[in-house]
Design an enzyme around this catalytic site. Structure first.
Site, PDB file in Angstrom:
ATOM      1  N   LYS A  77       0.842  -1.199   0.000  1.00 35.40           N
ATOM      2  CA  LYS A  77       0.000   0.000   0.000  1.00 35.40           C
ATOM      3  C   LYS A  77       0.875   1.246   0.000  1.00 35.40           C
ATOM      4  O   LYS A  77       1.918   1.289   0.661  1.00 35.40           O
ATOM      5  CB  LYS A  77      -0.912  -0.026   1.234  1.00 35.40           C
ATOM      6  CG  LYS A  77      -1.950   1.095   1.267  1.00 35.40           C
ATOM      7  CD  LYS A  77      -2.867   0.938   2.473  1.00 35.40           C
ATOM      8  CE  LYS A  77      -3.904   2.039   2.544  1.00 35.40           C
ATOM      9  NZ  LYS A  77      -4.806   1.882   3.720  1.00 35.40           N
ATOM     10  N   SER A 152      -9.662   1.982   2.834  1.00 32.79           N
ATOM     11  CA  SER A 152      -8.794   2.733   1.946  1.00 32.79           C
ATOM     12  C   SER A 152      -7.771   1.857   1.216  1.00 32.79           C
ATOM     13  O   SER A 152      -7.118   2.316   0.284  1.00 32.79           O
ATOM     14  CB  SER A 152      -8.043   3.791   2.762  1.00 32.79           C
ATOM     15  OG  SER A 152      -7.199   3.176   3.746  1.00 32.79           O
ATOM     16  N   SER A 176     -10.048  -0.434   7.078  1.00 32.27           N
ATOM     17  CA  SER A 176      -9.465  -0.249   5.746  1.00 32.27           C
ATOM     18  C   SER A 176      -8.747  -1.460   5.175  1.00 32.27           C
ATOM     19  O   SER A 176      -8.302  -1.433   4.028  1.00 32.27           O
ATOM     20  CB  SER A 176      -8.514   0.948   5.749  1.00 32.27           C
ATOM     21  OG  SER A 176      -9.254   2.139   5.872  1.00 32.27           O
TER      22      SER A 176
END
Length: 486
Positions: A77, A152, A176
């Site tokens: 990420k 996210s 997330s």
């Protein structure tokens, strides 16, 4: 290499026996990824040259038969620091930022000879639940490209779900990791707060953030968590002790376990098909020998309000460092020092980030601190007590990850309150610092439904054990999206 049909054990065997080299595996991964990602948009930055060089070095050294992860590709990420590899947190203000150091988790990834393929898309500074808040692109759900992949960590979840990589790292502040895992039909683990060092993770809510792994099945996810945990001198909130091989007791089953099913998690607002899938999962656990009974988390209804006050307050503090001076983008129109601050932040931050900074500053201001921030922390304590009371005589808590399956791109992006309400089932885990595991538990109109298992602090092994029992008794994890190979 087809990551749908080959799990970690299979690929590792091929690497050890030299049926396959890590260099070839990396080449195949990058080639397939480039083709598939044109339709998904999961990646912001590829690490092609360095990945191939690292794979070649692993091959020359030889694959360690005892290291399951050696030579295996992984995506990261884009809010996790990667030395020499652009890290943007999906924000314009960091569009040109290349870190000079690695996050602690990256050091562990490299120490285990994993191959970093690239950085994945996300909601800007991890603020969002759909990956529509990225400054650069919108990631699409591999099961239906008109739907969001969640957020996210939507880019990481979509990359695993589409078969582009077998593993990815995400971060979870209010769901997330678990919510995108649910929306895309993969396994996502949010570990206990402190289990994994946050050093090198671009901070959103410091008392809530936690890094965690994505994989296609429970066993692979547990194998990755094995190498990520541990005390770090750079992170005072990281925890020593609690050593565990999370794969050791996977086959122990759930016979004799007592599982709580919160009535609040199946109430108004939960999609009919989601509720049916969770009740069917509860029945499956009963078949497997567990006791499942109704429990109550009475203060969970205040979770979203308290969470957004606390997380936004912490974000307003953490994001002060992005000022256009020390690193990141600086406004070209700045004429004085005040201009540098104001214009750089105005141009660099997106609307959701600005909204949360303003909410946080308001909650922390002199006239409202007691009414909002202090009250939210008191609610947080009550939520923690709710979980403690249940865990006195229960091993696990079972429920949905999100109230619905993946919704359409653009469907809720103009309505922040609706987006925030979607976090109602996931934020209590972060507020209490507990581990939470998301795994596939059904489908509705062709879209995955995620089931959430919540455990006592540092009970990740128990979550994996219960998750593996369910996984082996069902075939939801074996279903794959049309996009990406099948």
């Amino acid at each position: 290499m087809n990551f749908f049909d080959n799990d970690l054990t299979t690929i590792h065997h091929q690497l050890v026996t030299k049926e396959l080299t890590s260099y070839d595996l990396t080449q195949q991964t990058l080639a397939a990824l480039k083709e598939t990602d044109q339709q998904i948009g999961a990646f912001l930055t590829l690490n092609e040259e360095q990945a191939l060089a690292a794979a070649k070095a692993v091959d020359e050294e030889g694959i360690d038969p005892d290291n399951l992860l050696a030579g295996i590709p992984i995506a990261i990420k884009d809010n996790i620091m990667t030395k020499g590899l652009r890290t943007t947190a999906a924000s314009k203000i960091l569009a040109n930022f290349t870190p000079v150091y690695d996050a602690t988790v990256m050091k562990k990834i490299y120490a285990n000879d994993m191959i970093v393929i690239g950085k994945t898309n996300m909601d800007e500074f991890a603020m969002g639940g759909s990956t529509e808040n990225s400054a650069f692109k919108i990631t699409k759900n591999p099961w239906d490209t008109t739907k969001v992949p969640g957020g996210s960590s939507g880019g990481s979840a979509a990359a695993v779900a589409a078969g582009m990589v077998p593993f990815a790292l995400g971060s979870d502040t209010g769901g997330s990791i678990r919510q995108p895992a649910s929306f895309t039909g993969v396994v996502g683990m949010k570990p206990t707060y402190g289990r994994i060092s946050r050093w090198g993770l671009i901070a959103f809510g410091s008392s809530l953030d936690q890094i965690g792994p994505f994989a296609r099945n429970i066993k692979d996810n547990a194998a990755l968590l094995n190498i990520l945990v541990g005390k770090d001198e750079h992170d005072g909130t990281s925890v020593d002790g609690y050593p565990a091989d999370f794969t050791a007791n996977l086959t122990a089953g759930v016979k004799g376990m007592r599982i709580g099913l919160p009535k609040e998690y199946l109430g108004a607002g939960v999609q009919k098909e989601v509720k049916q899938a969770i009740l069917a999962a509860a029945d499956k656990y009963r078949e497997l020998g567990a006791t499942v009974d109704e429990v109550s988390l009475p203060h969970s209804k205040y979770g979203v309000a308290a969470y957004y006050i606390i997380s936004s307050s912490e974000a307003s503090s953490n994001l002060q460092r992005f000022d256009g001076i020390r690193y990141g983008v600086r406004s070209k129109d700045a004429r004085n020092l005040n201009d540098v601050y104001v214009r750089s932040r105005t141009e660099g931050f997106g609307p959701e980030v600005k909204r949360r900074i303003m909410l946080g500053m308001y909650s922390l201001s002199a006239g409202y601190y007691d009414a909002y921030f202090k009250k939210a922390t008191q609610v947080r304590t009550l939520m923690q007590q709710d979980f403690t009371n249940i865990f006195k005589d229960h091993d696990l808590i079972l429920g949905p990850v999100a109230p619905t399956t993946a919704y359409g791109i653009g469907e809720d992006s103009d309505d922040p309150l609706t987006m925030y309400a979607g976090d109602v089932l996931s934020v209590p885990v972060n507020m209490a610092g507990l581990p939470g595991l998301s795994l596939p538990a059904g489908f509705a109109s062709g879209l995955p439904i995620g089931m959430q298992l919540i455990g006592k602090p540092f009970a990740e092994a128990t979550l994996y054990q219960a998750g593996y029992a369910f996984e082996q008794a069902t075939d939801f994890h074996q279903q794959t999206p049309t996009l990406g190979g099948k």
